[in-house]
Design a protein around this motif. Structure first.
Motif, short mmCIF file in Angstrom:
data_model
loop_
_atom_site.label_atom_id
_atom_site.label_comp_id
_atom_site.label_asym_id
_atom_site.label_seq_id
_atom_site.Cartn_x
_atom_site.Cartn_y
_atom_site.Cartn_z
N PRO A 108 45.82 -2.48 57.36
CA PRO A 108 44.61 -2.97 56.71
C PRO A 108 43.83 -1.85 56.02
O PRO A 108 43.62 -0.79 56.60
N VAL A 109 43.45 -2.09 54.78
CA VAL A 109 42.60 -1.17 54.01
C VAL A 109 41.59 -2.02 53.25
O VAL A 109 41.85 -3.19 52.96
N PRO A 110 40.45 -1.46 52.90
CA PRO A 110 39.49 -2.22 52.09
C PRO A 110 40.10 -2.65 50.77
O PRO A 110 40.97 -1.96 50.21
N VAL A 111 39.65 -3.78 50.25
CA VAL A 111 40.20 -4.34 49.00
C VAL A 111 40.14 -3.33 47.87
O VAL A 111 41.12 -3.12 47.15
N GLY A 112 39.01 -2.69 47.68
CA GLY A 112 38.86 -1.72 46.60
C GLY A 112 39.87 -0.59 46.69
O GLY A 112 40.45 -0.17 45.68
N GLU A 113 40.10 -0.12 47.90
CA GLU A 113 41.09 0.95 48.11
C GLU A 113 42.50 0.47 47.81
O GLU A 113 43.29 1.17 47.17
N ALA A 114 42.84 -0.75 48.26
CA ALA A 114 44.17 -1.30 48.01
C ALA A 114 44.42 -1.44 46.52
O ALA A 114 45.51 -1.11 46.03
#
Length: 70
Positions: free
Chosen positions: A37-43
């Motif tokens: 799991p990673v934040p949407v912006g980072e992904a």
């Protein structure tokens, strides 16, 4: 796999919940699929900058960007 285009169907699923480090239940014994799991912006940044190697994952992220950003 051969170089170039191929004909295949894929499905992308989104969720608000994932267990870090848990393997996908549908993975074959020879596959290594791990949920990270990673934040949407980072992904999305990782997808745009080539830091995600899997083309299908990159395509799914970019096609679903509006939905992911909510």
């Amino acid at each position: 796999m051969t170089a170039g285009l191929r004909s295949a169907e894929s499905a992308a699923f989104t969720t608000d919940y994932a267990v870090p480090g848990r393997r996908s239940g549908g993975a074959l014994q020879t596959e290594r699929i791990e949920i990270l799991p990673v934040p949407v912006g980072e992904a999305l940044h990782l997808a745009r900058t080539g830091r995600i190697a899997d083309g299908q994952s990159v395509l799914a992220l970019l096609l679903c960007e509006q939905r992911l950003r909510g």
